[in-house]
Design an enzyme around this catalytic site. Structure first.
Site, PDB file in Angstrom:
ATOM      1  N   HIS A   5     -17.956  -1.265  -2.581  1.00  0.00           N
ATOM      2  CA  HIS A   5     -17.186  -1.768  -1.462  1.00  0.00           C
ATOM      3  C   HIS A   5     -17.294  -3.284  -1.329  1.00  0.00           C
ATOM      4  O   HIS A   5     -16.374  -3.923  -0.872  1.00  0.00           O
ATOM      5  CB  HIS A   5     -17.588  -1.051  -0.181  1.00  0.00           C
ATOM      6  N   ASP A   6     -18.444  -3.869  -1.736  1.00  0.00           N
ATOM      7  CA  ASP A   6     -18.582  -5.328  -1.663  1.00  0.00           C
ATOM      8  C   ASP A   6     -17.568  -6.018  -2.566  1.00  0.00           C
ATOM      9  O   ASP A   6     -16.917  -6.986  -2.168  1.00  0.00           O
ATOM     10  CB  ASP A   6     -19.994  -5.765  -2.064  1.00  0.00           C
ATOM     11  N   THR A   7     -17.457  -5.526  -3.793  1.00  0.00           N
ATOM     12  CA  THR A   7     -16.511  -6.128  -4.733  1.00  0.00           C
ATOM     13  C   THR A   7     -15.085  -5.921  -4.249  1.00  0.00           C
ATOM     14  O   THR A   7     -14.262  -6.836  -4.306  1.00  0.00           O
ATOM     15  CB  THR A   7     -16.703  -5.537  -6.140  1.00  0.00           C
TER      16      THR A   7
END
Length: 188
Positions: A1-3
Site C-alpha cells: 500500500h505504501d508504494t
C-alpha cells in the site's frame, strides 16, 4: 500500500511515465493497463502489483539510500558525526565517475561497515578505491543512478517503447544530487 500511495501521488502531467519511489529502498517501475508476464519480466526480476484504478504497477525493487544511511551510521559508530548535508557537500566536491558498485550486490544489503565493503568491491573489480567519505557517497549516488538507467532501459524493453520521463517521489528527493545524477544517466 505504501508504494501504491506513492505512485498515485506522482505529479506527472501525462499517463506514460516511470516512477522511482526513493528512500531506503528505491522502487522503480511504471503503470500498465494489464500485467506483463513473460520471459523478459522474469529475466529482469520485475513484479506486477495491483494499482489504483485497476492499473498494474510493473515494479523492480532496488537498493536505495540505505547505502548512504548505513555508511553514515558506520562513521558514527567510529565516532565521526557528520550530517547528510555535509556528506552531500563532500560528494559534490569529489571527482565524478571514479568507481561504481553493483548496488544490489548481496554484501550491501546487511547492516555493518558499508564503506569498507564498497572499498573492497572496488578493489576486487580493479577500480579506483574511494578514500574519503565524499568519494564513498559519490560512488553510492552515481552507482544508484546507473542502476536506474539499467532499470529504465529494462522497462522500455518490456513496454516496447521509450518512456519519456521519470518522476522521483519520496524522502530520497532530499538527496538532490541523486535526482540530478539519475536524470543525466537516464537522459530523461
Amino acid at each position: 500500500h505504501d508504494t501504491a500511495s506513492a505512485v498515485v501521488s506522482v505529479p506527472a502531467d501525462h499517463d506514460n511515465f516511470v516512477y522511482i519511489s526513493s528512500g531506503t529502498w528505491s522502487l522503480m517501475g511504471c503503470e500498465c493497463p494489464e500485467p506483463i508476464i513473460n520471459d523478459i519480466t522474469t529475466k529482469y526480476n520485475f513484479t506486477n502489483e495491483g494499482g489504483y484504478g485497476r492499473t498494474i504497477r510493473l515494479l523492480k525493487n532496488i537498493m536505495g539510500l540505505w547505502l548512504e544511511q548505513e555508511s553514515k551510521r558506520q562513521w558514527e559508530r567510529e565516532g565521526e558525526k557528520v550530517s547528510f548535508g555535509e556528506l552531500a557537500a563532500m560528494a559534490a566536491a569529489s571527482e565524478p565517475l571514479r568507481c561504481f558498485i553493483d548496488t544490489d550486490d548481496a554484501r550491501f544489503g546487511v547492516p555493518g561497515n558499508i564503506p569498507k565493503r564498497i572499498a573492497d568491491y572496488c578493489r576486487e573489480t580493479g577500480q579506483y578505491v574511494p578514500q574519503t567519505k565524499g568519494e564513498i557517497v559519490r560512488c553510492i549516488l552515481e552507482s544508484l543512478a546507473m542502476r536506474y538507467r539499467y532499470t529504465v532501459e529494462c522497462i522500455d524493453e518490456m513496454c516496447g517503447e521509450r518512456i519519456p520521463s521519470i518522476n522521483i517521489v519520496g524522502g530520497g528527493t532530499k538527496e538532490e544530487q541523486l535526482s540530478q545524477f539519475a536524470a543525466t544517466a537516464c537522459g530523461r
